[in-house]
Every structure is written in C-alpha cells, then in structure tokens.
Design a protein around this motif. Structure first.
Motif, mmCIF file in Angstrom:
data_model
loop_
_atom_site.group_PDB
_atom_site.id
_atom_site.type_symbol
_atom_site.label_atom_id
_atom_site.label_comp_id
_atom_site.label_asym_id
_atom_site.label_seq_id
_atom_site.Cartn_x
_atom_site.Cartn_y
_atom_site.Cartn_z
ATOM 1 N N ALA A 183 -19.205 15.022 -0.716
ATOM 2 C CA ALA A 183 -18.018 14.605 -0.472
ATOM 3 C C ALA A 183 -17.557 13.651 -1.561
ATOM 4 N N SER A 184 -15.893 13.688 -1.744
ATOM 5 C CA SER A 184 -15.379 12.676 -2.740
ATOM 6 C C SER A 184 -15.603 11.099 -2.416
ATOM 7 N N ILE A 185 -16.034 10.475 -3.172
ATOM 8 C CA ILE A 185 -16.172 8.785 -2.856
ATOM 9 C C ILE A 185 -15.087 8.104 -3.783
ATOM 10 N N SER A 186 -14.470 6.923 -3.195
ATOM 11 C CA SER A 186 -13.784 6.140 -4.084
ATOM 12 C C SER A 186 -14.075 4.761 -3.859
ATOM 13 N N GLU A 187 -14.543 4.353 -5.145
ATOM 14 C CA GLU A 187 -14.875 2.886 -4.775
ATOM 15 C C GLU A 187 -14.079 1.903 -4.427
ATOM 16 N N GLY A 188 -12.661 2.150 -4.853
ATOM 17 C CA GLY A 188 -11.644 1.168 -4.655
ATOM 18 C C GLY A 188 -11.604 0.309 -5.828
ATOM 19 N N PRO A 189 -10.697 -0.630 -6.000
ATOM 20 C CA PRO A 189 -10.542 -1.569 -7.028
ATOM 21 C C PRO A 189 -11.725 -2.539 -7.180
ATOM 22 N N GLN A 190 -11.819 -2.802 -8.440
ATOM 23 C CA GLN A 190 -13.226 -3.725 -8.841
ATOM 24 C C GLN A 190 -12.856 -5.059 -8.339
ATOM 25 N N VAL A 191 -11.884 -5.551 -8.598
ATOM 26 C CA VAL A 191 -11.206 -6.801 -8.077
ATOM 27 C C VAL A 191 -10.376 -6.761 -6.960
ATOM 28 N N ARG A 192 -10.795 -7.245 -5.718
ATOM 29 C CA ARG A 192 -9.934 -6.980 -4.705
ATOM 30 C C ARG A 192 -9.191 -8.142 -4.279
ATOM 31 N N LEU A 193 -8.033 -7.775 -3.571
ATOM 32 C CA LEU A 193 -7.160 -8.869 -2.868
ATOM 33 C C LEU A 193 -7.777 -9.003 -1.241
ATOM 34 N N ALA A 194 -7.647 -10.199 -0.724
ATOM 35 C CA ALA A 194 -7.986 -10.528 0.478
ATOM 36 C C ALA A 194 -6.758 -10.248 1.303
ATOM 37 N N ASP A 195 -5.548 -10.572 0.931
ATOM 38 C CA ASP A 195 -4.225 -10.418 1.480
ATOM 39 C C ASP A 195 -3.157 -10.240 0.535
ATOM 40 N N LEU A 196 -2.363 -9.282 0.873
ATOM 41 C CA LEU A 196 -0.788 -9.362 0.065
ATOM 42 C C LEU A 196 0.408 -9.275 1.233
ATOM 43 N N THR A 197 1.274 -10.003 0.993
ATOM 44 C CA THR A 197 2.467 -9.895 1.644
ATOM 45 C C THR A 197 3.802 -9.816 0.993
ATOM 46 N N ILE A 198 4.808 -9.338 1.320
ATOM 47 C CA ILE A 198 6.171 -9.505 0.965
ATOM 48 C C ILE A 198 7.278 -9.766 1.933
ATOM 49 N N ASN A 199 8.007 -10.928 1.516
ATOM 50 C CA ASN A 199 9.073 -11.645 2.334
ATOM 51 C C ASN A 199 10.331 -11.691 1.779
ATOM 52 N N PRO A 200 11.385 -10.959 2.320
ATOM 53 C CA PRO A 200 11.613 -10.255 3.802
ATOM 54 C C PRO A 200 11.101 -8.749 3.398
ATOM 55 N N GLY A 201 10.387 -8.057 4.243
ATOM 56 C CA GLY A 201 10.051 -6.791 4.296
ATOM 57 C C GLY A 201 8.537 -6.818 4.750
ATOM 58 N N SER A 202 7.918 -5.489 4.815
ATOM 59 C CA SER A 202 6.782 -5.554 5.190
ATOM 60 C C SER A 202 6.184 -4.218 4.298
ATOM 61 N N LEU A 203 4.963 -4.190 4.473
ATOM 62 C CA LEU A 203 3.988 -3.322 3.379
ATOM 63 C C LEU A 203 3.862 -1.854 4.288
ATOM 64 N N GLN A 204 4.127 -0.787 3.447
ATOM 65 C CA GLN A 204 3.808 0.387 3.864
ATOM 66 C C GLN A 204 2.806 1.176 2.965
ATOM 67 N N PRO A 205 1.723 1.547 3.362
ATOM 68 C CA PRO A 205 0.991 1.273 4.708
ATOM 69 C C PRO A 205 0.624 -0.294 4.785
ATOM 70 N N ALA A 206 0.137 -0.447 6.054
ATOM 71 C CA ALA A 206 -0.190 -1.898 6.166
ATOM 72 C C ALA A 206 -1.412 -2.337 5.020
ATOM 73 N N PHE A 207 -1.535 -3.508 4.876
ATOM 74 C CA PHE A 207 -2.323 -3.963 3.629
ATOM 75 C C PHE A 207 -3.617 -3.745 4.040
ATOM 76 N N SER A 208 -4.679 -3.079 2.959
ATOM 77 C CA SER A 208 -6.010 -3.102 3.051
ATOM 78 C C SER A 208 -6.384 -3.249 1.538
ATOM 79 N N SER A 209 -7.668 -3.867 1.375
ATOM 80 C CA SER A 209 -8.034 -4.275 -0.042
ATOM 81 C C SER A 209 -8.336 -3.087 -0.813
ATOM 82 N N ASP A 210 -8.769 -1.882 -0.169
ATOM 83 C CA ASP A 210 -9.044 -0.526 -0.500
ATOM 84 C C ASP A 210 -7.757 0.060 -1.265
#
Length: 487
Positions: A183-210
């Motif tokens: 199966a294909s494996i994605s390691e995701g970003p090397q340096v990750r965020l714990a949280d990401l927000t935008i105001n006003p508005g909302s992120l699509q999709p919901a935030f995930s560090s991956d």
C-alpha cells in the motif's frame, strides 16, 4: 547468534514489524525436482508472499550487491556502477521489473549510493548476515543465496540511524513502485503544525497535522482574515505569507478573488514544511431589487412586486405632494430615490415629492445599484386628478352693486343702473386658476390666469350678462348678471 547478528535482528524486527528473523540456514523440502524449478516458479513463490517478505529480501540483496561493488573498487560508485547494482537486483528478482523498472532502479541507485559512498560500520553486519535471513509468513519460506564469501563481517555497529534510514528509503521506493500486496504510505510533513485557524471563516477540511492544503470561503464583506499557526515543536519557526510570525492579518484581493496564504515551518535542523490556505472571497452581490415600496395618499397600480418596475398612482386634485418610501432587498446596495441617496448599509429611505398641478402627472424614479455595479430603475407616475372646481371666488361690477351680495354658490345677480349709463365693466376671479372663464362668448381668463373682466355696453331697459367657468375636468358653471336700466 553473535552480538552483531542480534543487533541486526533487532533492527530488522523494528523495520519489518517483527516479521523478519535471523537464524541458521535450513533446508526446505520441495516436491518439485530441482531440474524443473524454473525462474517462473521462483517468481510465483515470491509474488505469493506478502509485501514484507519481498521487501526484506530485496533490501538485503541490494545492500549485498552494493557492498560487493564497494569492496571491489574501494571508491565511490559512479552512475554506471549504480546502474549495474540496480539492474542486477532486478535480474535476481524479476517481479520488481514487472512493476516499474525505471522507478525501482532509481530507488536502488539511491540506496547503493548511500552504502558505497562511505564505510558504514552499521552496514557490514547486515550484509554479512544476508545469507542467513529467513522470512516466515503463511507457512512459506524463501532461502536467500547460501554462498556469500566476498564480504566479511569485520566491523562493529556504531550508528543505527543510518541503517534504519536507508532501509526505510528502499522500502518506500519499492512500495511506491507498486509491489504486490503493498500500500502507498505518506509520511506527511516533516515539520508539523499543532493547530491552524483562520478568522473569520473555517478550514475545509478540518485541520489535521497530516493535511497541508486547505480552503476557506468567506463572504464578500470580509476584506481581511487572521491566520494563526502553532507548531508542534515550539523551537520551529513559522512564516505566514512571508512574515515571520505565528499570527498574521492578511488583506484579501477585491471580490471575487482567490488568495493562497503560505505557512512555512522550519525546524532547528533546517527541515521545512509548507501548509497552504486558499481563501476564496465571494463575488459581489448583484441584488438590485426593492423589497418594499409605498406611497402616501395613493395606491400603487399594479400592487408591488420586486420584479415589477413601473407603477402608477392616482391622487385627488387637492393632493399637492406625496411621500415615497422604499426598502432595499440588499442593504449593501445604493438607492437613489428622487432627490435622496440612501447609501450602502442603510436598508430603507424616503422622500417627499411635490406634485405638479391638478390634471398633470409627476414622475418619480428610484434607481437601485447592486454591490457589483448592476443597476435597476423603478418608476412611479403620479397622476393628480383634474380639478372640478368651476366656481368664482370674487365678482364685481363697475356701476351699481350686486343684488344679492356675491357668494360663490350664488349664481344669479341683478344690478340697477341709471338709464343714461352707457356701459358696465364686470370683473371675476376663479377659485381654480386652471379653470377657463368666458363672458359674452369670449374667453376672458384662460387656464392659469386667475382673473378676467369684460365691458358690456348698456342698451335697452334690461341686459343679461352670463359668465361661464369651465373646470379642468370640463364641468361648466354659469354665473348670470342682469342689468336693469331706469329712465
């Protein structure tokens, strides 16, 4: 099993989830005679194994070949040597070439380069132990080559990280090339965020560090957004839209627009990852309709609907002005109502409009301009009824006096004069200046002229002088003066 073999066995267990084991070589009994064991049969046995079996054998074979080339040359392997190692690997295991030869060879070149560029003490124990590796799964086994005499187990383990990194690299190369049962494996970003927000508005999709790509849709009225990014590692630096900060207010382009906001993370070791938020600002609204429209002292015909733009209003002749009130469907539109401008942000407005004279029309225009610049005009035609006033407000004679005294509702009068009076002048004023007044068959006060007079020659004993007032609506009224002469 010696110390080096034990360490190698532990590393392999970590790399392959405990499905690889180092042991003494054992013989397996095959029901097929050796002379009939074709490459195709060997290929079927390989492809029937799960991905972990293939990967383990492939990696060790690649490492073995690479080290043999290194020991023979004792120099950094050039591109030709890398190609030889990679192609030798695919020759030994034909199913690799059937997946994606170019991609697989490319990954094997990388692995070979890493192992032949340096004297890696971590590599030698694994290479030396390559012939003794058994991988068990579903009660099947596969023997690695038994004879490997040109590589000696002569160095000790010092840096485990290098071995694990290269093993993972080779695993990823083969898996991404489409190895059977993988199966294909994605390691995701090397340096990750714990949280990401935008105001006003909302992120699509919901935030995930991956997840590194997001979309945020905002209404037209939103001109700026605030992006806040919190790294998982507090020592990592954050840059938002080119500014080194963890929170930044970003100005959006004029609507409709789309703007990509880049969040760059950099670790202390220099590794970087990028997250992207694409902010879509909605187009300006095109609503230029009215929601309501009313007129005092009158009724709209037809009844109001936003889609109908032309109306008429009838008012009685005594009405000299009307008040027009209108409400916008979109408060952000701009409304020009006769002489009043209602700006964006104000929902309604009104204006008092003086009417033209009785029997005339007055036009009122209401122009609606939507936020996107499109306009629409509503029109009202206010018809003031014609006057039915055909009365006089004053009546006088130059000789004698009226009997009875003048009153607007009294229509007949007499005047007594001396028989030697040659003429008499009669003056009259209309209540409605727009009425038409005539005497003795001639107009003495047209519409718009309030007063008129007529001079009558006196002949005979009695003379009858009629004064006719015709109202705007055409209705007539006759005042009559009878002059009696006495001798």
């Amino acid at each position: 099993m010696n110390i080096s073999a034990a360490i190698a066995d532990s590393l392999l267990r970590q790399a392959f989830g405990g499905q690889a084991r180092l042991s003494r070589p054992r013989r397996t009994v095959s029901s097929t005679p050796r002379s009939l064991r074709t490459p195709r049969a060997r290929h079927r046995r390989l492809t029937n194994s799960a991905a972990s079996t293939n990967v383990a054998l492939i990696i060790l074979r690649a490492v073995n070949l690479a080290m043999r080339l290194r020991d023979s040359r004792r120099t950094v392997m050039n591109n030709a040597g890398e190609d030889i190692a990679a192609r030798a690997l695919t020759h030994s295991y034909p199913f690799i070439s059937s997946v994606d030869p170019l991609s697989t060879i490319s990954y094997m070149r990388i692995a070979a380069r890493l192992y032949t560029s340096h004297d890696n003490p971590i590599l030698n124990p694994l290479v030396a132990l390559a012939p003794t590796i058994w991988v068990h799964q579903n009660k099947r086994s596969f023997h690695a080559p038994k004879k490997m005499t040109d590589i000696a187990l002569s160095r000790t383990l010092t840096v485990a990280e290098q071995c694990i990194a290269v093993i993972v690299l080779a695993i990823m190369g083969i898996i991404s090339s489409g190895c059977g049962d993988s199966a294909s494996i994605s390691e995701g970003p090397q340096v990750r965020l714990a949280d990401l927000t935008i105001n006003p508005g909302s992120l699509q999709p919901a935030f995930s560090s991956d997840t590194v790509n997001y979309v945020a849709n905002v209404p037209t009225a939103v001109g700026t957004v605030t992006v806040t990014a919190t790294p998982q590692d507090s020592t990592s630096s954050v840059t938002i839209a080119g500014t080194a900060t963890q929170s930044l207010q970003v100005t959006l382009e004029a609507p409709p627009s789309s703007k990509a906001i880049i969040i760059l993370l950099t670790s202390q070791s220099g590794s970087q990852s990028t997250y992207t938020i694409t902010v879509n600002r909605a187009a300006l609204a095109g609503n230029n309709d009215l929601a309501a429209l009313t007129v005092t002292s009158g009724t709209l015909v037809p009844g109001f609907t936003p889609s109908t733009s032309a109306y008429t209003v009838d008012v009685v002749t005594d009405v000299t002005s009307v008040t027009v009130a209108a409400t916008k469907s979109d408060p952000d539109a701009v409304m020009h109502l006769h002489s009043v401008t209602v700006p964006a942000g104000t929902a309604s407005g009104q204006d008092t409009i003086p009417l033209n004279g009785p029997g005339t029309d007055t036009s009122v225009l209401i122009t609606m301009t939507a936020p996107n610049g499109s306009s629409k005009t509503y029109s009202l035609t206010i018809h003031r009824a014609a006057s039915s006033n055909n009365k006089l407000s004053r009546l006088t004679v130059s000789v004698g006096s009226l009997t009875p005294s003048f009153a607007p509702t009294t229509l007949n009068y007499t005047v007594n004069v001396n028989g030697f009076t040659p003429s008499m002048t009669i003056s009259a004023t209309k209540q409605d200046p727009n009425a038409v007044m005539s005497a003795s068959g001639s107009v003495i006060a047209p519409s718009g002229v309030p007063t008129g007079q007529v001079t009558v020659p006196l002949q005979g004993a009695s003379i009858d002088v009629p004064i006719t007032v015709i109202a705007q609506d055409g209705s007539p009224q006759i005042y009559r003066i009878t002059v009696n002469r006495s001798f």
